[in-house]
Design a protein around this motif. Structure first.
Motif, short mmCIF file in Angstrom:
data_model
loop_
_atom_site.label_atom_id
_atom_site.label_comp_id
_atom_site.label_asym_id
_atom_site.label_seq_id
_atom_site.Cartn_x
_atom_site.Cartn_y
_atom_site.Cartn_z
N GLU B 95 0.42 0.11 2.89
CA GLU B 95 0.86 -0.33 1.57
C GLU B 95 0.88 -1.86 1.51
N HIS B 96 0.45 -2.41 0.40
CA HIS B 96 0.50 -3.86 0.20
C HIS B 96 1.49 -4.18 -0.91
N ARG B 97 1.68 -5.47 -1.19
CA ARG B 97 2.66 -5.88 -2.20
C ARG B 97 2.02 -6.40 -3.47
N CYS B 98 0.69 -6.27 -3.60
CA CYS B 98 0.00 -6.86 -4.75
C CYS B 98 0.09 -5.95 -5.96
N THR B 99 0.58 -6.53 -7.10
CA THR B 99 0.71 -5.75 -8.32
C THR B 99 -0.51 -5.88 -9.23
N SER B 153 4.94 -11.96 -5.93
CA SER B 153 5.47 -10.89 -5.09
C SER B 153 5.16 -11.07 -3.62
N ALA B 155 2.45 -11.27 -1.94
CA ALA B 155 1.50 -10.29 -1.43
C ALA B 155 0.50 -10.91 -0.47
N LEU B 183 0.36 0.27 -3.63
CA LEU B 183 1.39 -0.72 -3.88
C LEU B 183 2.69 -0.25 -3.22
N MET B 184 3.33 -1.15 -2.54
CA MET B 184 4.59 -0.85 -1.88
C MET B 184 5.64 -0.55 -2.95
N VAL B 187 8.43 -3.21 -5.26
CA VAL B 187 7.96 -4.59 -5.43
C VAL B 187 8.12 -5.00 -6.89
#
Lengths: 364, 189
Positions: B95-99, B153, B155, B183-184, B187
Motif C-alpha cells: 500500500e502507498h500513500r498517494c491519493t 500526504s 507519499a 491507497l493506504m 491517509v
C-alpha cells in the motif's frame, strides 16, 4: 679540497670520466661520448622532474582548493601523471590544413630546445655543473628570452585568430617582464662581481645574498619572483592561455605530443627560474652559513650540497605554485601597468641603491 | 613669463601664479606618491591575505570537503538530506500513500511527473478518483525536491541511490507505484 663528502656527485662524475678516459683513445670521441651521455641523462632527469612537478602541482592545487586531487591511479594517485602521458602519446597529432606546416611543427621543438639550453650552466651540486661558462647569468637570460620566438611562431603559423592574439599577448608579456628579470639579475651581478654561476655561489659562502644584502636584495628577490612568474606564463599572468577568452592561447591548435612539449617546456622553465632564484639569492648548493660561526658552518656542511640546492629550488617552486592557486588572473592592461608603472621603476631605483651599497660597502 | 607681463603689476600677478602653480605641483606630486606607494601597500596586503588563507588550507587537510567516489558500496551511508531520485515507499501490504491529487505534478518545474488517475467504485457505492500510474521521467528531473514539498500526504520521498547511468534512455522513465498497489487506509481523512 678537504672535507669533501664522499656522497657528492662530483666524485662519481670524476670516476666515470676517468673510466671513459681509459677506455677511449681519441680525445674527440671521448668528448662526443660524454656530451651524448650528459644529454641523455639530462633528458631523463628532466622528464622525471616534469612527472614529479605535474603531480606536485595537482596535489598542491587540490589541497589549496580544499579538494583531494588525483588519488585513483597508483598509491595516492602518484602514477596519474604517467597515465596522462600515455594518453597524450596515443593521441593524434593534428596539423591544421591552413597552417604553415614547417613552422607549426618547429615551434614546440624550439620551445623545448631553449628550455634545455638554459639549464646548461646551472650548478646542481658542489663541483657538479654541465658548463661553467664565465657569462652564466647573461647566457641564461638571453637563451630563455628566445622562447618568445617559439611562442610567436606557434601562434602565427596556426592560422587561428585566437592563437595569434594569444601569441601577441605572450610576446608583449615576455618582452616587458624580461627587463625586470634582467635588472634583478644585474643587482646580484653587481654584488657578486661576476656573472659566472660558480663564483656567484662561492661569494655566498659567508651568508646568502638575501641576508647579506638585506632590504634592497629582498626587493630584488620579490621583483625577480614576480617578473619570472610572468615570464614563464604561469598564473596569475597566464592570460596568454586564458581558456575562457582565448580557448588556449598560442597552443590552441596543438594536440597530442606537440602539446605535451609545450607543457614540458613550461615545467622545465619553472624549474630553471626557481633554480636561478635559488642560486643567486639563496646561495645555490651553498649550505646555510653565517659569517664567523665556524662550528655551525662546519655542521651545516655535512648536509649534501645537492639537497640544499633542490630544497631551495623546490621551496621557490612551491611559492610560485602557491601564487598560481591563490591569485586571480590579471587583465592585459593591469599586466602592463604592473610591469611598466611599478616593477620597472622600482627595480631601476633599486639597482641604484644596490650599486651604492656595493661601492660604500653597506652589505654584510 | 616676462613676455606676457606688460607692466610691473601684471608681472607681480604672474609671479604669484607661478608660485601657486609650483605649490600645486608639489602637492600633486606628494599625492601621487602617496597613492602610488599606498596602492602597492594595499595590494600586497590583500595578496598576502589570500595567500594566508590558501596556506592555511594547505596545511589543514581536515578542511577538505570533497567526498571520494564510494568503492565500499555495502558500508556506504549517504547523508539523510541527499537527493538521489524520487521514490514512493510501499508498506508490506503493498500500500502507498498517494491519493492522486496531482499536487506534485503541478509543483514540478519542468514537467517530469505525470499522474494518471482512474475512477474507482468504493465499497459504499460512491465513485472516487484514485491513482492509476505515477510516471516519473528521471531523464528530466533536476532533483529540486519541490514535489516532495508539495505532497500533502507524504507519499513520495527522495531516495539515496546515486548511480543511474544506463545505455537506453527509455529505462529512465519509471513508474513509481508497484503493480496492484492500493491507497493506504486513513491517509485521506
Amino acid at each position: 679540497m678537504q672535507n669533501e663528502p664522499s656522497y657528492s656527485f662530483s666524485a662519481l662524475a670524476a670516476r666515470f670520466h676517468n673510466w671513459l678516459d681509459a677506455a677511449i683513445e681519441s680525445d674527440f670521441i671521448l668528448q662526443v661520448t660524454e656530451l651524448i651521455i650528459t644529454g641523455v641523462l639530462l633528458l631523463v632527469f628532466l622528464v622525471l622532474l616534469c612527472f614529479f612537478l605535474g603531480y606536485m602541482e595537482r596535489k598542491v592545487a587540490a589541497f589549496m582548493e580544499i579538494r583531494l586531487g588525483p588519488n585513483r591511479v597508483g598509491p595516492k594517485g602518484s602514477l596519474q601523471i604517467i597515465a596522462d602521458t600515455i594518453k597524450l602519446l596515443f593521441k593524434e597529432g593534428l596539423t591544421p590544413n591552413q597552417a604553415d606546416k614547417f613552422l607549426f611543427n618547429l615551434a614546440p621543438a624550439i620551445m623545448v630546445i631553449t628550455a634545455l639550453l638554459a639549464i646548461a650552466p646551472l650548478a646542481f651540486a658542489k663541483n657538479f655543473q654541465i658548463w661553467d661558462l664565465n657569462i652564466g647569468l647573461l647566457y641564461v637570460s638571453s637563451i630563455s628570452s628566445m622562447a618568445v620566438i617559439g611562442v610567436l611562431m606557434a601562434g602565427w603559423s596556426s592560422s587561428n585568430k585566437y592563437s595569434l592574439i594569444g601569441a601577441m599577448r605572450c610576446g608583449a608579456q615576455i618582452v616587458s617582464y624580461e627587463l625586470s628579470v634582467g635588472l634583478s639579475l644585474i643587482s646580484i651581478v653587481v654584488l657578486a662581481g661576476s656573472m659566472q654561476i660558480s663564483e656567484i655561489v662561492e661569494s655566498q659562502a659567508n651568508g646568502w645574498w638575501i641576508f647579506k644584502g638585506h632590504i634592497p636584495v629582498l626587493i630584488a628577490f620579490v621583483i625577480f619572483i614576480i617578473a619570472s612568474t610572468a615570464e614563464i606564463n604561469r598564473a596569475p599572468f597566464d592570460l596568454t592561455e586564458a581558456e575562457q577568452e582565448l580557448t588556449g592561447g598560442f597552443h590552441t591548435e596543438y594536440s597530442g605530443m606537440k602539446f605535451a612539449m609545450f607543457l614540458l617546456s613550461e615545467y622545465i622553465n619553472l624549474f630553471i627560474v626557481s633554480a636561478i632564484a635559488a642560486t643567486i639569492f639563496l646561495g645555490g648548493w651553498m649550505p646555510f652559513h653565517i659569517g664567523g660561526l665556524d662550528g655551525f658552518n662546519h655542521a651545516m656542511d655535512y648536509i649534501p650540497s645537492s639537497i640544499w640546492f633542490f630544497g631551495k629550488t623546490f621551496l621557490i617552486i612551491f611559492i610560485i605554485m602557491w601564487f598560481r592557486w591563490t591569485f586571480p588572473r590579471l587583465r592585459i592592461d593591469q599586466l602592463l601597468n604592473l610591469e611598466w608603472k611599478y616593477l620597472l621603476p622600482i627595480s631601476m631605483i633599486n639597482i641604484l641603491l644596490i650599486t651604492a651599497m656595493t661601492i660604500f660597502g653597506w652589505h654584510f | 613669463m616676462e613676455i606676457f607681463a606688460a607692466n610691473q603689476h601684471d608681472k607681480y600677478i604672474i609671479d604669484n601664479r607661478h608660485d601657486d602653480f609650483r605649490l600645486a605641483f608639489l602637492k600633486e606630486t606628494i599625492l601621487f606618491l602617496k597613492d602610488y606607494f599606498g596602492s602597492i601597500f594595499t595590494s600586497v596586503k590583500s595578496l598576502l591575505t589570500g595567500m594566508k588563507l590558501t596556506g592555511y588550507y594547505f596545511v589543514h587537510p581536515k578542511e577538505i570537503v570533497t567526498e571520494e567516489y564510494p568503492n565500499n558500496r555495502e558500508k556506504l551511508k549517504m547523508n539523510e538530506r541527499f537527493r538521489g531520485e524520487v521514490i514512493m515507499p510501499h508498506d508490506d501490504k503493498n500500500e502507498h500513500r498517494c491519493t492522486g491529487c496531482q499536487s506534485c505534478e503541478i509543483a514540478c518545474p519542468n514537467g517530469s511527473i505525470k499522474i494518471v488517475t482512474k475512477m474507482e467504485v468504493q465499497p459504499d457505492g460512491k465513485k472516487k478518483k484514485q491513482l492509476d500510474t505515477w510516471v516519473y521521467h528521471f531523464d528530466m528531473c533536476t532533483l529540486c525536491n519541490m514535489c516532495v514539498h508539495a505532497c500533502p500526504s507524504d507519499a513520495i520521498v527522495m531516495g539515496q541511490n546515486f548511480e543511474h547511468s544506463v545505455y537506453d534512455k527509455k529505462q529512465l522513465k519509471k513508474i513509481l507505484n508497484k503493480p496492484d498497489s492500493k491507497l493506504m487506509s486513513g491517509v485521506e481523512e
